[in-house]
Design a protein around this motif. Sequence first.
Motif, PDB file in Angstrom:
ATOM      1  N   LEU A 191      14.330 -79.058  35.061  1.00 43.86           N
ATOM      2  CA  LEU A 191      15.575 -78.748  33.772  1.00 43.86           C
ATOM      3  C   LEU A 191      15.133 -77.184  33.315  1.00 43.86           C
ATOM      4  O   LEU A 191      14.493 -76.279  34.611  1.00 43.86           O
ATOM      5  CB  LEU A 191      14.221 -78.752  32.971  1.00 43.86           C
ATOM      6  N   PRO A 192      16.201 -76.560  32.550  1.00 43.83           N
ATOM      7  CA  PRO A 192      16.370 -75.078  32.727  1.00 43.83           C
ATOM      8  C   PRO A 192      14.748 -74.698  32.021  1.00 43.83           C
ATOM      9  O   PRO A 192      13.945 -75.357  30.960  1.00 43.83           O
ATOM     10  CB  PRO A 192      17.010 -74.910  31.681  1.00 43.83           C
ATOM     11  N   ALA A 193      14.812 -72.929  31.937  1.00 41.60           N
ATOM     12  CA  ALA A 193      12.917 -73.043  31.614  1.00 41.60           C
ATOM     13  C   ALA A 193      13.214 -72.894  29.874  1.00 41.60           C
ATOM     14  O   ALA A 193      12.017 -73.365  29.577  1.00 41.60           O
ATOM     15  CB  ALA A 193      13.052 -71.447  31.998  1.00 41.60           C
ATOM     16  N   ALA A 213      10.105 -75.446  27.775  1.00 45.54           N
ATOM     17  CA  ALA A 213       9.011 -74.215  26.839  1.00 45.54           C
ATOM     18  C   ALA A 213       9.630 -74.579  25.287  1.00 45.54           C
ATOM     19  O   ALA A 213       8.891 -75.056  24.265  1.00 45.54           O
ATOM     20  CB  ALA A 213       9.627 -73.098  26.533  1.00 45.54           C
ATOM     21  N   THR A 214      11.144 -75.504  25.561  1.00 45.08           N
ATOM     22  CA  THR A 214      10.876 -75.903  23.631  1.00 45.08           C
ATOM     23  C   THR A 214      10.486 -77.589  23.606  1.00 45.08           C
ATOM     24  O   THR A 214       9.499 -77.473  22.422  1.00 45.08           O
ATOM     25  CB  THR A 214      12.582 -75.955  23.412  1.00 45.08           C
ATOM     26  N   ARG A 215      10.542 -78.097  24.257  1.00 45.88           N
ATOM     27  CA  ARG A 215       9.799 -79.328  24.347  1.00 45.88           C
ATOM     28  C   ARG A 215       8.673 -79.473  24.317  1.00 45.88           C
ATOM     29  O   ARG A 215       7.202 -79.935  23.317  1.00 45.88           O
ATOM     30  CB  ARG A 215      10.467 -80.322  26.067  1.00 45.88           C
ATOM     31  N   ALA A 267      10.748 -70.712  15.439  1.00 48.26           N
ATOM     32  CA  ALA A 267      10.250 -69.516  16.633  1.00 48.26           C
ATOM     33  C   ALA A 267      11.007 -69.936  18.153  1.00 48.26           C
ATOM     34  O   ALA A 267      12.170 -68.738  18.705  1.00 48.26           O
ATOM     35  CB  ALA A 267       8.494 -69.112  17.465  1.00 48.26           C
ATOM     36  N   ILE A 268      11.125 -71.033  17.940  1.00 42.75           N
ATOM     37  CA  ILE A 268      11.701 -71.790  19.099  1.00 42.75           C
ATOM     38  C   ILE A 268      12.208 -72.106  19.223  1.00 42.75           C
ATOM     39  O   ILE A 268      13.286 -72.245  20.455  1.00 42.75           O
ATOM     40  CB  ILE A 268       9.655 -72.898  20.115  1.00 42.75           C
ATOM     41  N   VAL A 296      18.834 -67.771  23.724  1.00 44.94           N
ATOM     42  CA  VAL A 296      19.069 -68.459  25.218  1.00 44.94           C
ATOM     43  C   VAL A 296      21.074 -68.809  25.247  1.00 44.94           C
ATOM     44  O   VAL A 296      21.775 -68.966  26.293  1.00 44.94           O
ATOM     45  CB  VAL A 296      18.103 -69.370  25.609  1.00 44.94           C
ATOM     46  N   ILE A 297      20.999 -69.806  24.158  1.00 46.20           N
ATOM     47  CA  ILE A 297      21.739 -70.387  24.344  1.00 46.20           C
ATOM     48  C   ILE A 297      23.169 -69.556  24.004  1.00 46.20           C
ATOM     49  O   ILE A 297      24.446 -69.592  24.553  1.00 46.20           O
ATOM     50  CB  ILE A 297      22.827 -71.548  23.358  1.00 46.20           C
ATOM     51  N   VAL A 298      22.956 -68.651  22.967  1.00 44.01           N
ATOM     52  CA  VAL A 298      24.354 -67.780  22.665  1.00 44.01           C
ATOM     53  C   VAL A 298      24.307 -66.660  23.777  1.00 44.01           C
ATOM     54  O   VAL A 298      25.522 -66.839  23.676  1.00 44.01           O
ATOM     55  CB  VAL A 298      24.045 -67.439  21.411  1.00 44.01           C
TER      56      VAL A 298
END
Length: 205
Positions: free
Chosen positions: A66-68, A72-74, A128-129, A136-138
């Motif tokens: 998975l991407p970072a 982290a969000t999970r 925050a997350i 990151v998506i933008v």
Amino acid sequence: MSSSGLQLLGFFLSLVGLSAVVAATFMVEWKQRQQGSKHHLYEGLWTRCSGNEIITCEPHDSLLDLPAEVQATRAVMLLSIFLSTVALLLSTVGMKCTRFMDGKAESKSTTAMVGGIMFMVSGLLAIAITSWYVTVIVQSFQVTHHLQSSEFGKAVFVSWAGGLLLMAGGSFLSCRRCSRSQSSSSESVSSNHLLSTTNPKSNYV
């Protein structure tokens, strides 16, 4: 509004915020991409879905792949849910409308304040997350080709709303000034009542 009403309002807002954060955590529309005119791709924290009219979903294969930002969000969203659950229990014990810890007004107000602070921390973590995930998506959208890049989906807005509700509810629950003013006013009323009952006796010889 009385302090009990503020606590009930804060508890209700926090409960709705917790529900929103839980829903956002398990929603699949964190990241979305469209291929052609009808084929849609959705990626959540736990599953990914794709299809035209019929959407099929499958869980992520491996945590290491998975991407970072997803990892982290999970983790942070689960931490926010855990803190909110503990805060929900503490707030239930510390609220004035419950019968827990009767006769210990100071301890009840302290417990409610701790629960409110935990709600505010969990809401701040969710906001925050989620904001970092959107950043990151933008950034990837600006770097890669627009046809191959992804956009953030509805789960982002649900997470933001849940975090704001948690912070608003926690601020009401952590307010001790109202409870102190009410307790001081009740003490002053009781002292005045005692004085009014004892003063007439002093007129007799």
